[in-house]
Design a protein around this motif. Sequence first.
Motif, mmCIF file in Angstrom:
data_model
loop_
_atom_site.group_PDB
_atom_site.id
_atom_site.type_symbol
_atom_site.label_atom_id
_atom_site.label_comp_id
_atom_site.label_asym_id
_atom_site.label_seq_id
_atom_site.Cartn_x
_atom_site.Cartn_y
_atom_site.Cartn_z
ATOM 1 N N ASN A 44 -30.097 9.965 -12.698
ATOM 2 C CA ASN A 44 -29.821 8.525 -12.672
ATOM 3 C C ASN A 44 -30.204 7.911 -11.332
ATOM 4 O OD1 ASN A 44 -28.872 8.791 -15.244
ATOM 5 N ND2 ASN A 44 -26.838 7.996 -14.839
ATOM 6 N N ASN A 45 -29.896 8.611 -10.235
ATOM 7 C CA ASN A 45 -30.259 8.093 -8.917
ATOM 8 C C ASN A 45 -31.772 8.129 -8.701
ATOM 9 O OD1 ASN A 45 -27.658 7.415 -8.032
ATOM 10 N ND2 ASN A 45 -27.245 9.498 -7.362
ATOM 11 N N ALA A 46 -32.424 9.181 -9.215
ATOM 12 C CA ALA A 46 -33.886 9.258 -9.103
ATOM 13 C C ALA A 46 -34.541 8.142 -9.897
ATOM 14 C CB ALA A 46 -34.369 10.616 -9.597
ATOM 15 N N ASN A 47 -34.006 7.863 -11.071
ATOM 16 C CA ASN A 47 -34.566 6.785 -11.883
ATOM 17 C C ASN A 47 -34.302 5.416 -11.253
ATOM 18 O OD1 ASN A 47 -35.958 7.594 -14.442
ATOM 19 N ND2 ASN A 47 -34.111 8.841 -14.654
ATOM 20 N N THR A 48 -33.165 5.275 -10.594
ATOM 21 C CA THR A 48 -32.901 4.026 -9.885
ATOM 22 C C THR A 48 -33.927 3.821 -8.770
ATOM 23 O OG1 THR A 48 -30.531 4.180 -10.351
ATOM 24 C CG2 THR A 48 -31.201 2.730 -8.560
ATOM 25 N N ALA A 49 -34.176 4.885 -7.989
ATOM 26 C CA ALA A 49 -35.190 4.800 -6.925
ATOM 27 C C ALA A 49 -36.565 4.518 -7.517
ATOM 28 C CB ALA A 49 -35.215 6.110 -6.131
ATOM 29 N N LEU A 50 -36.854 5.181 -8.630
ATOM 30 C CA LEU A 50 -38.145 4.999 -9.306
ATOM 31 C C LEU A 50 -38.356 3.537 -9.696
ATOM 32 C CD1 LEU A 50 -39.353 7.311 -12.228
ATOM 33 C CD2 LEU A 50 -39.771 4.869 -12.243
ATOM 34 N N TYR A 51 -37.376 2.976 -10.370
ATOM 35 C CA TYR A 51 -37.575 1.628 -10.888
ATOM 36 C C TYR A 51 -37.454 0.554 -9.804
ATOM 37 C CZ TYR A 51 -37.863 3.605 -15.517
ATOM 38 O OH TYR A 51 -38.285 4.313 -16.617
ATOM 39 N N CYS A 52 -36.789 0.877 -8.690
ATOM 40 C CA CYS A 52 -36.773 -0.064 -7.567
ATOM 41 C C CYS A 52 -38.178 -0.242 -7.001
ATOM 42 C CB CYS A 52 -35.830 0.421 -6.469
ATOM 43 S SG CYS A 52 -34.082 0.092 -6.796
ATOM 44 N N SER A 99 -32.197 15.288 -3.033
ATOM 45 C CA SER A 99 -32.990 14.386 -2.191
ATOM 46 C C SER A 99 -34.472 14.409 -2.564
ATOM 47 C CB SER A 99 -32.810 14.746 -0.712
ATOM 48 O OG SER A 99 -33.138 16.106 -0.481
ATOM 49 N N PHE A 100 -35.019 15.585 -2.846
ATOM 50 C CA PHE A 100 -36.436 15.682 -3.203
ATOM 51 C C PHE A 100 -36.711 14.964 -4.519
ATOM 52 C CE2 PHE A 100 -40.034 18.680 -4.673
ATOM 53 C CZ PHE A 100 -41.000 17.790 -4.222
ATOM 54 N N THR A 101 -35.820 15.128 -5.478
ATOM 55 C CA THR A 101 -35.995 14.469 -6.776
ATOM 56 C C THR A 101 -35.918 12.956 -6.625
ATOM 57 O OG1 THR A 101 -35.017 16.380 -7.903
ATOM 58 C CG2 THR A 101 -35.124 14.321 -9.140
ATOM 59 N N ILE A 102 -34.981 12.468 -5.818
ATOM 60 C CA ILE A 102 -34.841 11.023 -5.616
ATOM 61 C C ILE A 102 -36.065 10.458 -4.898
ATOM 62 C CG2 ILE A 102 -33.484 9.245 -4.439
ATOM 63 C CD1 ILE A 102 -31.011 11.049 -4.919
ATOM 64 N N ALA A 103 -36.548 11.165 -3.855
ATOM 65 C CA ALA A 103 -37.744 10.708 -3.131
ATOM 66 C C ALA A 103 -38.974 10.724 -4.032
ATOM 67 C CB ALA A 103 -37.976 11.597 -1.912
ATOM 68 N N SER A 104 -39.075 11.749 -4.868
ATOM 69 C CA SER A 104 -40.196 11.824 -5.810
ATOM 70 C C SER A 104 -40.126 10.689 -6.822
ATOM 71 C CB SER A 104 -40.184 13.172 -6.540
ATOM 72 O OG SER A 104 -40.326 14.235 -5.635
ATOM 73 N N GLY A 105 -38.913 10.335 -7.218
ATOM 74 C CA GLY A 105 -38.750 9.195 -8.120
ATOM 75 C C GLY A 105 -39.248 7.910 -7.495
ATOM 76 N N ALA A 106 -38.952 7.711 -6.197
ATOM 77 C CA ALA A 106 -39.424 6.508 -5.509
ATOM 78 C C ALA A 106 -40.950 6.468 -5.453
ATOM 79 C CB ALA A 106 -38.833 6.445 -4.098
ATOM 80 N N LEU A 107 -41.581 7.613 -5.163
ATOM 81 C CA LEU A 107 -43.043 7.667 -5.139
ATOM 82 C C LEU A 107 -43.629 7.434 -6.531
ATOM 83 C CD1 LEU A 107 -43.650 10.686 -2.722
ATOM 84 C CD2 LEU A 107 -44.253 8.298 -2.324
ATOM 85 N N LEU A 108 -42.969 7.983 -7.524
ATOM 86 C CA LEU A 108 -43.445 7.782 -8.894
ATOM 87 C C LEU A 108 -43.376 6.313 -9.283
ATOM 88 C CD1 LEU A 108 -44.396 8.642 -11.670
ATOM 89 C CD2 LEU A 108 -42.049 9.336 -12.227
ATOM 90 N N GLY A 109 -42.365 5.603 -8.826
ATOM 91 C CA GLY A 109 -42.276 4.179 -9.132
ATOM 92 C C GLY A 109 -43.497 3.420 -8.647
ATOM 93 N N ALA A 110 -43.967 3.774 -7.433
ATOM 94 C CA ALA A 110 -45.169 3.132 -6.899
ATOM 95 C C ALA A 110 -46.385 3.485 -7.757
ATOM 96 C CB ALA A 110 -45.387 3.558 -5.452
ATOM 97 N N GLY A 111 -46.531 4.765 -8.068
ATOM 98 C CA GLY A 111 -47.682 5.186 -8.868
ATOM 99 C C GLY A 111 -47.655 4.625 -10.275
#
Length: 449
Positions: A44-52, A99-111
Amino acid sequence: MAIRYYSALTQIVLVGFVCFLCPGMFNAVNGLGNGGQLDKTATNNANTALYCTFIVFGIAGGGIVNLCGVRWTIFCSGFTYALYSASYIFLNHRPTDPSFTIASGALLGAGAGILWAAQGTIMTSYPREEEKGRFIAIFWVIFNLGGMLGGILPFAINYHSEKDSLSDGVYIAFVVLECLGACLGLALAPPAKVTRSDGTSVVLVKHTAPAREAIEVVKLFLNPTMLGLLPMCFTSNFFYTYQFNNINAALFNIRTRGFNNIFYWGSQMVGAYAISFLLDSPRFTRRRRGFLAVCIVFAAFNAIWGGSLALHNKYPEGIGAGHRMDFKESKKAAGAIVLYVVCGLGDALYQSLAYWIIGTISNDSQKLSRYAGFYKGIQSLGSTVAWQLDIKVSPLHQLIANWVLFGASIPPMLYVVWRIKEHSEAAALPEDLADKVEQESVAGEPLRA
């Protein structure tokens, strides 16, 4: 062979397979609920970072695609999907360190924001007006084959497993497929070389600059049509969180989640194919087709949320770990499985209609890239809210929020459909080509605009 390669249909098929291998695999992981994990907090936190980050890069994505082109943006963006799937291998071995999953989610959001802007450009601007519903369906069928394959993998690999989370082997398979999808992006042709089925060019070579793209993106928020589509955009992925986490993950064991996703994504293919006949029907005006499609979507989602409420009343607290239903318990599980599959059908109807509405606004590929980016960006804003609500709000209140937001999206959607013209605006000609086009018109030669 070269002519076929540069055809609009070939390019739609190619981008369909890119999304089959990248977003399709991501959908498969998310569709399992909790990203295939037992605990939903990290996902859920990774997806939040992703969609932000998706919000920003979705809205800006159209401008980035116009500046950099579809091939390299899709190629680079595709690897962010592989990185995200790989992060779950790390999470399997370090479950207390997300932390790695959340950071990867943020990068995925950009991509993902950039990739979907490129995809939206291709899907809405390449077909002729009377083919847009069919081309959307072709893409949606190929794309959702990825979700089906992604359902088969965990179902087969975890068939005899007693664990309630995915093994490393499943995530590794996702990583390999997503890397292949990224590389396939390089096979796409430059839009300036692509021709439609009637021989017209998809796009004329036009010059753009970062400053101009930034201004055009800002203008989207002053566009009455885009503002009318805001509720539709916000709602269009909001329901995934409830369906994946509070139906599929809450009620079923890991192998049954994979089994369910085979049919969830399969029903998406059926829904997109079925509604394409209405969206391209020559029997009705475009405005009437839009009104009929909105009525179908309205009826389908009210049935879905009514069924979800009945299911919630049956299992108000979900089913505890270790006691979740298995697909072999047919009498107990059948109703919930059928509802989940119908949710997939409804999603395809909604998304196909949304893209079709966007495609009716213009035939200009640069404008449509911005519109598609706007759609995905605001969609991601809705997803960001939904993933955080899943942590803080009860399933019943999430269900009510979904139902209310869907109902609120219908009136402005009808307003936009009411404004649909029978023919969209043509792509604007660059000044240095205006004289040439005028000469072609006088000589009776086909215009390439």
